[in-house]
Design an enzyme around this catalytic site. Structure first.
Site, PDB file in Angstrom:
ATOM      1  N   LYS A 126     -12.629 -32.236 -39.576  1.00  4.27           N
ATOM      2  CA  LYS A 126     -12.345 -31.147 -38.620  1.00  4.27           C
ATOM      3  C   LYS A 126     -13.523 -30.984 -37.658  1.00  4.27           C
ATOM      4  O   LYS A 126     -14.573 -30.475 -38.019  1.00  4.27           O
ATOM      5  CB  LYS A 126     -12.102 -29.807 -39.327  1.00  4.27           C
ATOM      6  CG  LYS A 126     -11.521 -28.791 -38.334  1.00  4.27           C
ATOM      7  CD  LYS A 126     -11.803 -27.367 -38.645  1.00  4.27           C
ATOM      8  CE  LYS A 126     -13.074 -26.790 -38.097  1.00  4.27           C
ATOM      9  NZ  LYS A 126     -13.197 -26.755 -36.626  1.00  4.27           N
ATOM     10  N   GLY A 179     -23.184 -27.038 -40.212  1.00  2.00           N
ATOM     11  CA  GLY A 179     -23.077 -25.911 -39.291  1.00  2.00           C
ATOM     12  C   GLY A 179     -24.080 -24.836 -39.644  1.00  2.00           C
ATOM     13  O   GLY A 179     -25.126 -25.110 -40.241  1.00  2.00           O
ATOM     14  N   GLY A 184     -21.606 -21.567 -43.466  1.00  2.00           N
ATOM     15  CA  GLY A 184     -21.778 -22.412 -44.654  1.00  2.00           C
ATOM     16  C   GLY A 184     -21.581 -21.624 -45.946  1.00  2.00           C
ATOM     17  O   GLY A 184     -20.932 -22.093 -46.882  1.00  2.00           O
ATOM     18  N   GLU A 201     -25.101 -28.961 -44.923  1.00  2.00           N
ATOM     19  CA  GLU A 201     -26.110 -29.344 -43.921  1.00  2.00           C
ATOM     20  C   GLU A 201     -26.209 -28.189 -42.934  1.00  2.00           C
ATOM     21  O   GLU A 201     -25.350 -28.028 -42.068  1.00  2.00           O
ATOM     22  CB  GLU A 201     -25.680 -30.630 -43.200  1.00  2.00           C
ATOM     23  CG  GLU A 201     -25.695 -31.866 -44.060  1.00  2.00           C
ATOM     24  CD  GLU A 201     -27.099 -32.389 -44.333  1.00  2.00           C
ATOM     25  OE1 GLU A 201     -28.081 -31.760 -43.883  1.00  2.00           O
ATOM     26  OE2 GLU A 201     -27.209 -33.423 -45.009  1.00  2.00           O
ATOM     27  N   CYS A 235     -29.980 -29.444 -35.063  1.00  2.00           N
ATOM     28  CA  CYS A 235     -30.367 -28.776 -36.316  1.00  2.00           C
ATOM     29  C   CYS A 235     -31.804 -29.088 -36.671  1.00  2.00           C
ATOM     30  O   CYS A 235     -32.533 -28.243 -37.176  1.00  2.00           O
ATOM     31  CB  CYS A 235     -29.442 -29.207 -37.440  1.00  2.00           C
ATOM     32  SG  CYS A 235     -29.411 -30.986 -37.663  1.00  2.00           S
ATOM     33  N   GLU A 335     -33.378 -19.346 -35.964  1.00  4.63           N
ATOM     34  CA  GLU A 335     -32.951 -20.536 -35.224  1.00  4.63           C
ATOM     35  C   GLU A 335     -32.377 -20.095 -33.882  1.00  4.63           C
ATOM     36  O   GLU A 335     -31.386 -19.374 -33.843  1.00  4.63           O
ATOM     37  CB  GLU A 335     -31.891 -21.283 -36.039  1.00  4.63           C
ATOM     38  CG  GLU A 335     -31.531 -22.619 -35.454  1.00  4.63           C
ATOM     39  CD  GLU A 335     -30.437 -23.325 -36.242  1.00  4.63           C
ATOM     40  OE1 GLU A 335     -29.436 -22.669 -36.595  1.00  4.63           O
ATOM     41  OE2 GLU A 335     -30.577 -24.532 -36.494  1.00  4.63           O
TER      42      GLU A 335
HETATM   43  P1  NAD Z   1     -20.753 -23.140 -36.904  1.00  2.00           P
HETATM   44  O1  NAD Z   1     -21.221 -22.825 -38.272  1.00  2.00           O
HETATM   45  O2  NAD Z   1     -20.347 -22.017 -36.010  1.00  2.00           O
HETATM   46  O3  NAD Z   1     -19.496 -24.131 -36.941  1.00  2.00           O
HETATM   47  C1  NAD Z   1     -19.532 -25.354 -37.645  1.00  2.00           C
HETATM   48  C2  NAD Z   1     -18.126 -25.773 -37.975  1.00  2.00           C
HETATM   49  O4  NAD Z   1     -17.552 -24.807 -38.860  1.00  2.00           O
HETATM   50  C3  NAD Z   1     -17.189 -25.862 -36.770  1.00  2.00           C
HETATM   51  O5  NAD Z   1     -16.304 -26.956 -36.928  1.00  2.00           O
HETATM   52  C4  NAD Z   1     -16.408 -24.550 -36.861  1.00  2.00           C
HETATM   53  O6  NAD Z   1     -15.132 -24.625 -36.268  1.00  2.00           O
HETATM   54  C5  NAD Z   1     -16.301 -24.388 -38.361  1.00  2.00           C
HETATM   55  N1  NAD Z   1     -16.072 -23.007 -38.805  1.00  2.00           N
HETATM   56  C6  NAD Z   1     -16.408 -21.856 -38.170  1.00  2.00           C
HETATM   57  N2  NAD Z   1     -16.022 -20.787 -38.909  1.00  2.00           N
HETATM   58  C7  NAD Z   1     -15.444 -21.278 -40.028  1.00  2.00           C
HETATM   59  C8  NAD Z   1     -14.862 -20.681 -41.179  1.00  2.00           C
HETATM   60  N3  NAD Z   1     -14.809 -19.353 -41.336  1.00  2.00           N
HETATM   61  N4  NAD Z   1     -14.374 -21.480 -42.156  1.00  2.00           N
HETATM   62  C9  NAD Z   1     -14.442 -22.823 -42.026  1.00  2.00           C
HETATM   63  N5  NAD Z   1     -14.975 -23.458 -40.968  1.00  2.00           N
HETATM   64  C10 NAD Z   1     -15.474 -22.686 -39.969  1.00  2.00           C
HETATM   65  O7  NAD Z   1     -21.919 -24.016 -36.250  1.00  2.00           O
HETATM   66  P2  NAD Z   1     -22.001 -24.577 -34.779  1.00  2.00           P
HETATM   67  O8  NAD Z   1     -22.290 -23.437 -33.848  1.00  2.00           O
HETATM   68  O9  NAD Z   1     -20.847 -25.455 -34.486  1.00  2.00           O
HETATM   69  O10 NAD Z   1     -23.314 -25.513 -34.910  1.00  2.00           O
HETATM   70  C11 NAD Z   1     -24.579 -25.000 -34.857  1.00  2.00           C
HETATM   71  C12 NAD Z   1     -25.168 -24.848 -36.246  1.00  2.00           C
HETATM   72  O11 NAD Z   1     -25.013 -26.059 -36.982  1.00  2.00           O
HETATM   73  C13 NAD Z   1     -26.654 -24.608 -36.216  1.00  2.00           C
HETATM   74  O12 NAD Z   1     -26.996 -23.631 -37.160  1.00  2.00           O
HETATM   75  C14 NAD Z   1     -27.239 -25.948 -36.592  1.00  2.00           C
HETATM   76  O13 NAD Z   1     -28.531 -25.896 -37.139  1.00  2.00           O
HETATM   77  C15 NAD Z   1     -26.242 -26.442 -37.561  1.00  2.00           C
HETATM   78  N6  NAD Z   1     -26.315 -27.904 -37.681  1.00  2.00           N
HETATM   79  C16 NAD Z   1     -26.818 -28.474 -38.817  1.00  2.00           C
HETATM   80  C17 NAD Z   1     -26.937 -29.853 -38.924  1.00  2.00           C
HETATM   81  C18 NAD Z   1     -27.507 -30.518 -40.153  1.00  2.00           C
HETATM   82  O14 NAD Z   1     -27.289 -31.708 -40.335  1.00  2.00           O
HETATM   83  N7  NAD Z   1     -28.238 -29.835 -41.011  1.00  2.00           N
HETATM   84  C19 NAD Z   1     -26.512 -30.650 -37.854  1.00  2.00           C
HETATM   85  C20 NAD Z   1     -26.012 -30.040 -36.722  1.00  2.00           C
HETATM   86  C21 NAD Z   1     -25.911 -28.666 -36.638  1.00  2.00           C
END
Ligand code: NAD
Length: 432
Positions: A126, A179, A184, A201, A235, A335
């Site tokens: 997804k 995310g 998470g 992650e 990230c 962050e």
């Molecule tokens: P996010 O947590 O808003 O979204 C991540 C994913 O989760 C998206 O696909 C989103 O549609 C989905 N999502 C959102 N709400 C959800 C729910 N209630 N249930 C299930 N899925 C849901 O993050 P973002 O804004 O897309 O990305 C930025 C964040 O991701 C930052 O905190 C960044 O540090 C982190 N990140 C971490 C890594 C890593 O490898 N550690 C890599 C890239 C980004």
């Protein structure tokens, strides 16, 4: 949802069938279509074309790397004494669900999908609703390369719909989430209801620690790339600079010169830095700069949207340096996910270690010095999943285990360690 198809298909892509090198074919197809995919990624996400090309190459490398291990996933024999033969088998865990963010869609998609397929799992991917296009293309490419229908299922949609449906689905067997920390935690809670194991992650506030004896030109280049790549929406961005006080002026001058010379513009024009993903995220970054200055930080470069009228109403922000930051300030703790570097001075190695560890996160750390003993002493003290010395990141770092300490998450992606998440161990004990 594709879950039924994925569940039925699981295992069909595994074992000897995996030996036909479909993963290799996907790698080659990604390489062959680099320009098309990079343009799509750049349009969808806003990142500079150059960065998007690199992302496609890294995605290809994931498939290549894990294709090489698909026929080498082995168990052990365990000595139990006379009359016994005991051995383990590593079986595919089943249906593996992947929820990924918008910042590196094809790269992070491939990072999870390639090892899961190599391990023999069926996958439901997804992508983020902010940037889903290259994940959808990846699904088409996999089919064209001969992956049976149902093995890789791409399900776009919002987090609250597709994400929740996937995370709470009783027929997934494993979930990899990339995310933010808040989402998470919710995802892990949903998966726990079905006793589904998760890889988390999450975010970071990674330090680059520069000693006065470092090659400051090299360090300035590494520090700038670590924070400004992808407009800081990474990230593992090196979003805190810890600099030995006596090198502060020399390093910050170099960084400010770099920041001020960077060209900001639309991704497809291949600038040094593209736009921020959304208006909301741009406003968050602006708010953090205000919070920082109200707490006593000083803007040494950037700090606002660019004045260039040709950028119109685009969601751009200047590469920004915040000096006079102390370790407890919000801009040093939270962050920001934008091109904003928080600069903190230190005098002693122990102080640098304390500041580096004064964070809820622990994803990556960089150490810059010509003294390997100092570097190793600090590497031992820092609580972080990856440590780099006189470099930061290693290209895509496909071969290196990657993951968090503390609130940066748990489980490992990349490298051979990632296969542990996509296989489960069965022990067989024979008495003869
Ligand atoms: P996010 O947590 O808003 O979204 C991540 C994913 O989760 C998206 O696909 C989103 O549609 C989905 N999502 C959102 N709400 C959800 C729910 N209630 N249930 C299930 N899925 C849901 O993050 P973002 O804004 O897309 O990305 C930025 C964040 O991701 C930052 O905190 C960044 O540090 C982190 N990140 C971490 C890594 C890593 O490898 N550690 C890599 C890239 C980004």
């Amino acid at each position: 949802m594709g879950l039924d198809r994925a569940s039925d298909a699981r295992g069909r892509g595994s074992g000897l069938e995996a030996l036909d090198h479909r993963d290799q074919r996907i790698a080659q197809a990604l390489r062959d279509q680099t320009e098309e995919l990079a343009t799509l990624e750049s349009r969808d996400n806003g990142k500079p074309l150059r960065q998007a090309r690199t992302d496609v190459q890294v995605a290809a490398r994931y498939f290549e790397f894990f294709a090489g291990i698909a026929d080498k996933i082995m168990g052990h024999t365990i000595p139990l004494g006379p009359g016994y033969l005991d051995f383990t088998i590593r079986e595919p865990i089943g249906v593996s669900a992947h929820i990924v963010p918008w910042n590196y869609p094809i790269q992070i998609g491939a990072r999870g999908v390639a090892p899961a397929l190599a391990a023999g799992c069926a996958v439901v991917l997804k992508p983020s609703s902010e940037a889903p296009m290259t994940a959808l293309r990846l699904g088409e490419i996999a089919l064209a390369c001969g992956l049976p229908p149902g093995i890789l299922n791409v399900v776009p949609g919002t987090g609250s719909e597709a994400g929740v449906a996937l995370a709470s689905h009783p027929r997934i067997n494993q979930l990899t989430f990339t995310g933010s920390v808040d989402v998470g935690i919710r995802v892990a809670q949903m998966a726990a209801q079905n006793v589904v194991p998760v890889v988390m992650e999450l975010g970071g506030k990674s330090p680059n620690i520069v000693f006065a004896d470092a090659d400051l030109d090299l360090a300035a280049q590494g520090v700038a790339t670590a924070i400004f790549q992808n407009a800081g929406q990474t990230c593992s961005a090196g979003s805190r600079l810890l600099v030995e006080r006596k090198a502060h002026g020399a390093l910050v001058d170099r960084l400010a010169a770099r920041a001020k010379s960077m060209r900001v513009g639309p991704g497809v024009s291949d600038p040094d830095m593209g736009p921020i993903i959304s208006k909301r995220q741009l406003e968050t970054i602006e708010k953090y700069v205000q919070v920082g200055t109200s707490e006593g930080a000083h803007v040494a470069a950037g700090g606002a949207r660019p004045a260039d009228p040709s950028l119109g109403g685009g969601y751009y922000f200047q590469p920004t340096l915040l000096e006079s930051v102390s370790a407890g300030m919000r801009v040093a703790q939270e962050e920001i996910f934008g091109p904003v570097l928080a600069i903190i001075d230190f005098d002693e190695l122990e102080e640098a270690a304390t500041i580096a560890n004064r964070s809820d996160y622990g994803l990556v750390a960089g150490i810059w010095t010509r003294d390997i003993n100092k570097a190793m002493a600090l590497a031992a003290r820092i609580k972080s999943g990856q440590i780099y010395i006189n470099t930061y990141g290693a290209g895509g770092g496909v071969e290196l285990p990657f993951g968090g300490y503390k609130k940066s998450g748990y489980g490992r992606e990349k490298g051979l360690e990632s296969l542990a998440s996509y296989t489960q161990v069965k022990n067989v004990c024979i008495k003869y």
